[in-house]
Motif scaffolding. Structure first.
Motif, PDB file in Angstrom:
ATOM      1  N   HIS A  10      -9.526   1.525   0.960  1.00 25.98           N
ATOM      2  CA  HIS A  10     -10.414   0.441   0.084  1.00 25.98           C
ATOM      3  C   HIS A  10     -10.119  -0.947   0.072  1.00 25.98           C
ATOM      4  O   HIS A  10     -10.660  -1.648  -0.395  1.00 25.98           O
ATOM      5  CB  HIS A  10     -10.206   0.910  -1.594  1.00 25.98           C
ATOM      6  CG  HIS A  10     -10.728   2.233  -1.587  1.00 25.98           C
ATOM      7  ND1 HIS A  10     -11.866   2.851  -1.507  1.00 25.98           N
ATOM      8  CD2 HIS A  10      -9.762   3.538  -2.254  1.00 25.98           C
ATOM      9  CE1 HIS A  10     -11.717   4.122  -1.683  1.00 25.98           C
ATOM     10  NE2 HIS A  10     -10.753   4.534  -2.459  1.00 25.98           N
ATOM     11  N   LEU A  11      -8.913  -1.283   0.717  1.00 30.96           N
ATOM     12  CA  LEU A  11      -8.459  -2.749   0.657  1.00 30.96           C
ATOM     13  C   LEU A  11      -9.403  -3.522   1.424  1.00 30.96           C
ATOM     14  O   LEU A  11      -9.794  -3.322   2.637  1.00 30.96           O
ATOM     15  CB  LEU A  11      -7.096  -2.963   1.381  1.00 30.96           C
ATOM     16  CG  LEU A  11      -5.859  -2.774   0.568  1.00 30.96           C
ATOM     17  CD1 LEU A  11      -4.654  -3.157   1.364  1.00 30.96           C
ATOM     18  CD2 LEU A  11      -6.010  -3.351  -0.846  1.00 30.96           C
ATOM     19  N   GLU A  12      -9.977  -4.620   0.554  1.00 29.35           N
ATOM     20  CA  GLU A  12     -10.678  -5.602   1.545  1.00 29.35           C
ATOM     21  C   GLU A  12     -10.365  -6.359   2.795  1.00 29.35           C
ATOM     22  O   GLU A  12      -9.116  -6.727   2.684  1.00 29.35           O
ATOM     23  CB  GLU A  12     -11.086  -6.843   0.498  1.00 29.35           C
ATOM     24  CG  GLU A  12     -12.140  -6.418  -0.607  1.00 29.35           C
ATOM     25  CD  GLU A  12     -12.063  -7.637  -1.562  1.00 29.35           C
ATOM     26  OE1 GLU A  12     -12.923  -7.262  -2.622  1.00 29.35           O
ATOM     27  OE2 GLU A  12     -11.640  -8.787  -1.488  1.00 29.35           O
ATOM     28  N   PRO A  27       0.529  -0.991  -0.040  1.00 24.53           N
ATOM     29  CA  PRO A  27       0.157   0.076   0.204  1.00 24.53           C
ATOM     30  C   PRO A  27       1.204   1.255   0.103  1.00 24.53           C
ATOM     31  O   PRO A  27       0.343   2.373  -0.642  1.00 24.53           O
ATOM     32  CB  PRO A  27      -0.775  -0.088   1.323  1.00 24.53           C
ATOM     33  CG  PRO A  27      -0.832  -1.596   1.703  1.00 24.53           C
ATOM     34  CD  PRO A  27       0.527  -2.163   0.909  1.00 24.53           C
ATOM     35  N   ALA A  42      -3.755  -0.256  -9.658  1.00 24.92           N
ATOM     36  CA  ALA A  42      -4.110   0.701  -8.280  1.00 24.92           C
ATOM     37  C   ALA A  42      -3.446   2.040  -8.275  1.00 24.92           C
ATOM     38  O   ALA A  42      -4.332   2.933  -8.056  1.00 24.92           O
ATOM     39  CB  ALA A  42      -3.522  -0.009  -7.050  1.00 24.92           C
ATOM     40  N   TYR A  56     -15.178   2.688  -3.257  1.00 27.02           N
ATOM     41  CA  TYR A  56     -14.219   3.374  -4.231  1.00 27.02           C
ATOM     42  C   TYR A  56     -15.212   4.136  -5.436  1.00 27.02           C
ATOM     43  O   TYR A  56     -16.116   3.464  -5.911  1.00 27.02           O
ATOM     44  CB  TYR A  56     -13.513   2.319  -5.013  1.00 27.02           C
ATOM     45  CG  TYR A  56     -12.672   2.958  -6.102  1.00 27.02           C
ATOM     46  CD1 TYR A  56     -11.672   3.971  -6.123  1.00 27.02           C
ATOM     47  CD2 TYR A  56     -13.138   2.637  -7.468  1.00 27.02           C
ATOM     48  CE1 TYR A  56     -10.892   4.535  -6.830  1.00 27.02           C
ATOM     49  CE2 TYR A  56     -12.260   3.358  -8.580  1.00 27.02           C
ATOM     50  CZ  TYR A  56     -11.295   4.000  -8.506  1.00 27.02           C
ATOM     51  OH  TYR A  56     -10.407   4.708  -9.306  1.00 27.02           O
ATOM     52  N   SER A 111      -7.237  -7.569  -1.718  1.00 28.98           N
ATOM     53  CA  SER A 111      -7.379  -6.897  -2.863  1.00 28.98           C
ATOM     54  C   SER A 111      -8.081  -5.431  -2.754  1.00 28.98           C
ATOM     55  O   SER A 111      -8.804  -5.345  -1.967  1.00 28.98           O
ATOM     56  CB  SER A 111      -8.460  -7.932  -3.527  1.00 28.98           C
ATOM     57  OG  SER A 111      -7.626  -8.685  -4.194  1.00 28.98           O
ATOM     58  N   PHE A 112      -7.592  -4.428  -3.662  1.00 26.43           N
ATOM     59  CA  PHE A 112      -8.348  -3.109  -3.875  1.00 26.43           C
ATOM     60  C   PHE A 112      -9.295  -3.718  -5.052  1.00 26.43           C
ATOM     61  O   PHE A 112      -8.721  -4.000  -6.324  1.00 26.43           O
ATOM     62  CB  PHE A 112      -7.361  -2.036  -4.167  1.00 26.43           C
ATOM     63  CG  PHE A 112      -7.842  -0.785  -4.688  1.00 26.43           C
ATOM     64  CD1 PHE A 112      -9.298  -0.511  -4.710  1.00 26.43           C
ATOM     65  CD2 PHE A 112      -7.035  -0.189  -5.534  1.00 26.43           C
ATOM     66  CE1 PHE A 112      -9.887   0.699  -5.260  1.00 26.43           C
ATOM     67  CE2 PHE A 112      -7.503   1.065  -5.885  1.00 26.43           C
ATOM     68  CZ  PHE A 112      -9.036   1.449  -6.042  1.00 26.43           C
ATOM     69  N   VAL A 147      -4.716   3.940  -0.477  1.00 27.26           N
ATOM     70  CA  VAL A 147      -5.466   2.833  -1.138  1.00 27.26           C
ATOM     71  C   VAL A 147      -6.013   1.988   0.032  1.00 27.26           C
ATOM     72  O   VAL A 147      -6.701   1.232  -0.200  1.00 27.26           O
ATOM     73  CB  VAL A 147      -4.499   2.094  -1.827  1.00 27.26           C
ATOM     74  CG1 VAL A 147      -3.219   1.397  -1.129  1.00 27.26           C
ATOM     75  CG2 VAL A 147      -5.251   0.766  -2.527  1.00 27.26           C
ATOM     76  N   ASN A 154      -9.205  -6.420  -9.821  1.00 27.62           N
ATOM     77  CA  ASN A 154      -8.602  -6.387  -8.486  1.00 27.62           C
ATOM     78  C   ASN A 154      -7.104  -6.112  -8.737  1.00 27.62           C
ATOM     79  O   ASN A 154      -6.409  -6.780  -9.521  1.00 27.62           O
ATOM     80  CB  ASN A 154      -9.066  -7.429  -7.656  1.00 27.62           C
ATOM     81  CG  ASN A 154      -8.522  -8.862  -8.056  1.00 27.62           C
ATOM     82  OD1 ASN A 154      -8.884  -9.121  -9.157  1.00 27.62           O
ATOM     83  ND2 ASN A 154      -7.716  -9.455  -7.181  1.00 27.62           N
ATOM     84  N   GLU A 199     -12.501   0.036   4.479  1.00 27.34           N
ATOM     85  CA  GLU A 199     -13.419  -0.399   3.321  1.00 27.34           C
ATOM     86  C   GLU A 199     -14.350   0.572   2.773  1.00 27.34           C
ATOM     87  O   GLU A 199     -15.418   0.252   2.432  1.00 27.34           O
ATOM     88  CB  GLU A 199     -14.238  -1.825   3.900  1.00 27.34           C
ATOM     89  CG  GLU A 199     -13.099  -2.863   4.000  1.00 27.34           C
ATOM     90  CD  GLU A 199     -13.618  -4.262   4.205  1.00 27.34           C
ATOM     91  OE1 GLU A 199     -13.818  -4.828   3.051  1.00 27.34           O
ATOM     92  OE2 GLU A 199     -13.756  -4.691   5.383  1.00 27.34           O
TER      93      GLU A 199
END
Ligand code: ZN
Length: 398
Positions: A120-122, A74, A106, A130, A167-168, A117, A153, A127
């Motif tokens: 948004h990462l799961e 990230p 990304a 986006y 994942s983003f 970032v 992703n 979270e």
């Protein structure tokens, strides 16, 4: 099998030997200023580099190069976004393996919004949704494995004990174009071909077995498996084999399309924590686990859900990959496991101990394996079954 399904957005695809020469013209359609994201084994230093740079210059494009070393973190994404966000980038061209493509994806997604970032990462952080917009992305794979050129992703990693690999993910991150030129594989070392090729094979197999499988993706997965059957071992032995290069580049592209549409299974569920906690490349971890995971899944289905349709799917893949007209489904599914075992050995895929994994680490890996991929595995595996996959490939002293 239900005939109701949805297919999410795909990139426009240019596939074939020499399509790399179309890249400058495709990029120029989006504007003049190109951010070129490459990986640590940069192709630009090899025989293709001068040719590509000359092509971009001839198209009047202004190239800004950015290199990502190893799997993107990230922090690496945020640093690139801050560095280039005021540079008027009109298109991001990502050339390389999965790491370079995921990094480019990304960065292209965040250049305009400019936020970190981690938002948004799961499974990590807040979270937040986006909202885009993304700068247009052109994905140019130089390996045959992750299929990232077709997915929505970007996998980002933080290494170490409290590491993660997450994942983003958003449909707006899908590349505008995937430019897939199998010629690039000519410079791939055999170890990279082995790991990536088994990743593509695993992605096809797991999406064919996914609980969300659909007829459209089934057709692609089965054709991809047939190409991998004919191409992976020949390519491993000789990267100069043009037919094998095309076959694996195509199988890999199909694997990206199917995984993005229907998801994966237990191998990718385990690949996420293993890749985060230990320095094991994604393709290698998939390749080393796929035979054992297939055996464990088949056993669990036979014990608990003997009428599950996935058993016939294992059998169909067994017949397809072995090329034998095996009569009984049980015999054909067992033949699939035997073939995957053979390939694991023929491709010299290392056991987990070689990356510092010890049996004491298994409980922690199992506990972190139930992410998005595991949710589409054909049967819910028990913790002891997931551990049995790791034990089968632990290696080292018993
Ligand atoms: Zn994969």
């Amino acid at each position: 099998m239900s005939m109701e399904f949805a297919i999410a957005r795909l990139p426009r695809i240019e596939f074939g030997s020499g399509v790399r020469h179309r890249l400058p013209r495709i990029a120029a359609d989006f504007g003049r200023r190109v951010l070129l994201v490459t990986g640590s084994r940069s192709l630009l230093q090899g025989p293709f580099g001068a040719e590509l740079e000359a092509g971009f210059a001839a198209a009047g494009l202004d190239l800004i190069g950015h290199r990502i070393s190893g799997e993107p973190s990230p922090e690496a994404i945020d640093a690139a976004v801050q560095r280039y966000r005021d540079r008027g980038i009109s298109v991001v061209v990502a050339i390389g393996g999965g790491s370079a493509l995921d990094a480019g994806k990304a960065i292209a997604g965040l250049l305009l919004p400019g936020n970190p970032v981690l938002d948004h990462l799961e499974g990590v952080g807040p979270e937040r949704p986006y909202l885009g917009p993304a700068v247009p992305l052109i994905a140019v794979p130089t390996t045959a494995g992750t299929g990232s050129e077709a997915t929505k992703n970007a996998v980002l990693s933080r290494d170490g004990a409290d590491g993660f690999k997450k994942s983003f993910r958003d449909e707006r991150l899908v590349a505008q174009y995937a430019v897939v030129d199998p010629d690039f594989l000519a410079t791939c070392p055999p170890t990279v071909i082995a790991g990536n090729g088994m990743d593509a094979l695993t992605q096809l197999l797991e999406s064919y077995l996914s609980l969300r499988a659909n007829p459209f993706c089934d057709a692609l997965a089965l054709d991809g498996l047939a190409r991998a059957r004919d191409s992976l071992l020949p390519l491993y032995r000789d990267a100069g084999n043009a037919d094998a290069r095309a076959g694996m580049a195509y199988a890999s592209l199909l694997s990206g399309i199917t995984l993005a549409q229907v998801g994966l299974g237990s191998v990718h569920g385990l690949a996420s924590p293993l890749g985060a906690f230990f320095p094991v490349p994604h393709g290698v971890v998939c390749g080393t686990l796929v035979a054992a995971a297939t055996a464990v899944n088949i056993r669990a289905l036979r014990e608990r859900e003997p009428r599950h349709p996935a058993l016939a799917r294992y059998a169909r893949m067994g017949r397809l990959l072995t090329g034998q007209a095996l009569r009984g489904d049980a015999e054909a599914a067992d033949a699939l496991v035997a073939l995957l075992d053979d390939w694991t050995r023929l491709l010299d895929l290392p056991t987990l101990d070689r990356f510092g994994v010890t049996p004491g680490d298994h409980p922690r890996v199992v506990a972190s394996s139930r992410g998005s991929s595991m949710k589409t595995n054909p049967i819910v595996l028990q913790d002891t079954e997931i551990a049995a996959i790791l034990e089968a490939r632990q290696g080292g002293a018993p």
